[in-house]
Design an enzyme around this catalytic site. Structure first.
Site, PDB file in Angstrom:
ATOM      1  N   THR A   1       2.501   9.622  10.798  1.00 44.68           N
ATOM      2  CA  THR A   1       3.912   9.709  11.151  1.00 44.68           C
ATOM      3  C   THR A   1       4.158  10.388  12.494  1.00 44.68           C
ATOM      4  O   THR A   1       3.351  11.194  12.964  1.00 44.68           O
ATOM      5  CB  THR A   1       4.697  10.437  10.047  1.00 44.68           C
TER       6      THR A   1
ATOM      7  N   TYR B   1       0.834  -1.202   0.000  1.00 44.83           N
ATOM      8  CA  TYR B   1       0.000   0.000   0.000  1.00 44.83           C
ATOM      9  C   TYR B   1       0.870   1.255   0.000  1.00 44.83           C
ATOM     10  O   TYR B   1       1.789   1.374   0.807  1.00 44.83           O
ATOM     11  CB  TYR B   1      -0.936   0.024   1.206  1.00 44.83           C
TER      12      TYR B   1
ATOM     13  N   GLU C   1       8.366   6.150  16.148  1.00 45.83           N
ATOM     14  CA  GLU C   1       8.607   5.691  14.784  1.00 45.83           C
ATOM     15  C   GLU C   1       9.990   6.156  14.325  1.00 45.83           C
ATOM     16  O   GLU C   1      10.811   5.372  13.867  1.00 45.83           O
ATOM     17  CB  GLU C   1       7.531   6.260  13.859  1.00 45.83           C
ATOM     18  N   HIS C   2      10.238   7.464  14.430  1.00 46.88           N
ATOM     19  CA  HIS C   2      11.539   8.042  14.127  1.00 46.88           C
ATOM     20  C   HIS C   2      12.078   8.685  15.402  1.00 46.88           C
ATOM     21  O   HIS C   2      11.387   9.508  16.009  1.00 46.88           O
ATOM     22  CB  HIS C   2      11.443   9.151  13.076  1.00 46.88           C
TER      23      HIS C   2
ATOM     24  N   HIS D   1       1.350 -40.076  21.809  1.00 43.60           N
ATOM     25  CA  HIS D   1       2.579 -39.465  21.304  1.00 43.60           C
ATOM     26  C   HIS D   1       3.747 -40.440  21.436  1.00 43.60           C
ATOM     27  O   HIS D   1       4.547 -40.606  20.510  1.00 43.60           O
ATOM     28  CB  HIS D   1       2.899 -38.176  22.084  1.00 43.60           C
TER      29      HIS D   1
ATOM     30  N   GLU E   1       2.810 -35.694  30.152  1.00 40.25           N
ATOM     31  CA  GLU E   1       1.761 -34.799  29.661  1.00 40.25           C
ATOM     32  C   GLU E   1       0.437 -35.525  29.437  1.00 40.25           C
ATOM     33  O   GLU E   1      -0.505 -34.930  28.904  1.00 40.25           O
ATOM     34  CB  GLU E   1       2.229 -34.127  28.353  1.00 40.25           C
TER      35      GLU E   1
ATOM     36  N   ASN F   1      -2.798   6.395   6.858  1.00 43.85           N
ATOM     37  CA  ASN F   1      -3.406   7.140   7.960  1.00 43.85           C
ATOM     38  C   ASN F   1      -3.977   6.181   8.999  1.00 43.85           C
ATOM     39  O   ASN F   1      -3.761   4.961   8.935  1.00 43.85           O
ATOM     40  CB  ASN F   1      -4.480   8.099   7.425  1.00 43.85           C
TER      41      ASN F   1
ATOM     42  N   ASP G   1      13.826   9.078   4.927  1.00 43.09           N
ATOM     43  CA  ASP G   1      12.625   9.060   4.085  1.00 43.09           C
ATOM     44  C   ASP G   1      12.959   8.759   2.627  1.00 43.09           C
ATOM     45  O   ASP G   1      12.134   8.191   1.906  1.00 43.09           O
ATOM     46  CB  ASP G   1      11.915  10.412   4.163  1.00 43.09           C
TER      47      ASP G   1
ATOM     48  N   GLN H   1     -10.186   0.254   2.383  1.00 44.88           N
ATOM     49  CA  GLN H   1     -10.757  -0.641   1.378  1.00 44.88           C
ATOM     50  C   GLN H   1      -9.666  -1.354   0.582  1.00 44.88           C
ATOM     51  O   GLN H   1      -9.862  -2.496   0.130  1.00 44.88           O
ATOM     52  CB  GLN H   1     -11.707   0.115   0.457  1.00 44.88           C
TER      53      GLN H   1
ATOM     54  N   GLN I   1       8.255  16.449   9.851  1.00 46.89           N
ATOM     55  CA  GLN I   1       7.261  15.384  10.022  1.00 46.89           C
ATOM     56  C   GLN I   1       5.863  15.939  10.239  1.00 46.89           C
ATOM     57  O   GLN I   1       4.876  15.341   9.817  1.00 46.89           O
ATOM     58  CB  GLN I   1       7.670  14.465  11.168  1.00 46.89           C
TER      59      GLN I   1
END
Length: 458
Positions: free
Chosen positions: A262, A146, A353-354, A446, A441, A239, A387, A210, A284
């Site tokens: 951001t 995206y 983030e930064h 097993h 167990e 966003n 960036d 979407q 930013q």
């Protein structure tokens, strides 16, 4: 402090309301620090979640018809089918500004060199004679990438998504970006050109939550065009609606991180240059009115000087109104701390983030940080470098999720598959241990699955 000559003040511009969070003298726990640092209002997230749930449900139910309705509602374009024609991709690349093409090619080159070095090696471990366990890194089959639109154009995000996917060896790559009314309902031509430059042929004019829904669940073919096949992994920034959609489809598909609106944090002491600090905070804030810009410092004098710079620089920048709104929001502000020790703790609680480090011995301070999407060290490593042309990836976790997730990288598109290969003798060597543990167990079958191989009844 006087105004910087590069950024003259505009007297008519309203001042930036850059709030202060004073943590000095407060021995806060990690939980206390997390609650104290600036954040966007939580109600926004709750509102977004219900809207995104409705969008996802509609895309799953009505497919391309829903996507066409959203294109009309959100982007003001009429759409029969969102697939971008091959000729549009070729035309966008042919008409690309040569200077922009050269910059994109340099960014691609640096990103490829870094991404190609990230791929982990396969390993084989011999645990005994005839007992081999391997770990093989295998790319996912298909990814959906995206690239946001909206207030800005992000061909750099095409690079950041596509290059590590290619380095991982992904065979099928689809890319989505919002349709633009000004460009005949197609994504911005610079985004299309960047995709063409990287050899991406499957591009869709779909935006927002979407697009994430379409990637996660796929869309059936109609008379208007072919199906959009579902993907295995969805990546890319966006966003709050895009980030929320990624969180809601996680489990149906893999995601890189919740790379939402951001944010930048700057840890600075009295040695920092106020003009640089302010410029980076503004860089930013320019993205979005909800962008977060946070200064963490033990110097009141620096905080005051940065405020002066913010007012003069914000008034002079092109997107002044957007910048002032972001800097004046609850997600932005100055965090005053007692010393760098508390400053580092505040940075880890914020998990930016930064994160820029503008202190004496910036490299040493940076080495102490545990939580950040990416760390930028010293005066000459601004976020803008990351960036575009650092070689690093700018798709990074936001909203504190850097405490447990990583930025986009080659391993985002890889799976570690374990391969167990034992001979009869090697299995026999550990068979008694398996039977004992199976009994402990209360899972005797097993153990039987092992002993039957050596003539004992199951």
């Amino acid at each position: 402090m006087t105004n910087s000559p590069e950024f003259p003040a505009t007297p008519s511009a309203p001042p930036v309301s850059f709030r202060t969070v004073d943590l000095r003298g407060k021995g806060l726990t990690l939980a206390g620090l997390r609650a104290a640092v600036p954040r966007a209002q939580e109600q926004t997230v709750a509102d977004a979640e219900q809207k995104v749930l409705d969008i996802i449900a509609d895309v799953r139910r009505r497919g391309y018809a829903a996507l066409a309705d959203f294109a009309q509602r959100f982007d003001g374009v009429d759409q029969d089918h969102p697939r971008v024609p091959a000729e549009a991709l070729a035309r966008a690349l042919a008409e690309l500004d040569p200077a922009v093409r050269k910059a994109l090619e340099e960014s691609i080159s640096r990103a490829r060199r870094f991404a190609d070095s990230q791929r982990p090696r396969n390993i084989d471990v011999e645990l005994g004679d005839g007992a081999v366990v391997s770990q093989n890194w295998v790319p996912v089959a298909r990814v959906g990438l995206y690239v946001p639109g909206g207030l800005a154009v992000y061909p750099s995000s095409v690079i950041m998504n596509v290059v590590p996917a290619l380095a991982a060896g992904v065979a099928s790559i689809a890319l989505a970006s919002p349709p633009q009314k000004d460009f005949g309902g197609l994504p911005h031509p610079t985004i299309l050109a960047a995709a063409a430059l990287l050899g991406i042929e499957e591009v869709y004019a779909i935006g927002g939550a979407q697009a994430i829904a379409a990637f996660a669940y796929g869309v059936d073919a109609t008379a208007a065009g072919a199906a959009l096949e579902p993907v295995d992994v969805v990546t890319g920034p966006g966003n709050i609606f895009v980030a929320t959609a990624k969180r809601l489809v996680k489990g149906v598909v893999g995601i890189d991180s919740e790379a939402g609106t951001t944010e930048i944090a700057i840890l600075a002491d009295s040695t920092a240059r106020p003009a640089l600090v302010a410029a980076d905070l503004i860089s930013q804030a320019e993205h979005d009115p909800r962008a977060a810009s946070v200064l963490i410092t033990d110097s009141e004098a620096l905080a005051a000087a940065v405020r002066t710079e913010l007012n003069s620089q914000a008034a002079a920048t092109r997107h002044s109104e957007r910048v002032r709104e972001a800097l004046s929001g609850p997600q932005s502000g100055v965090v005053l701390v007692d010393d760098l020790e508390q400053g580092v703790a505040a940075c880890d609680a914020y998990a930016a983030e930064h994160l820029e480090i503008m202190t004496a011995d910036a490299a040493g301070v940076a080495a102490r940080i545990r939580n950040a999407g990416a760390i930028f060290v010293g005066d000459y490593s601004p976020v803008s470098l990351g960036d575009y042309c650092a070689g690093s990836n700018h798709v990074l976790p936001t909203s504190g999720t850097a405490a447990f997730s990583s930025g986009l990288n080659v391993t985002t598109f890889l799976r570690a598959i374990q391969v167990i290969n034992y001979t009869r003798e090697a299995l026999h060597e550990v068979s008694g241990h398996i039977v004992s543990l199976a009994g402990a167990e209360d899972l005797p079958a097993h153990g039987d699955a092992v002993t039957v191989r050596f003539g004992s009844p199951a």
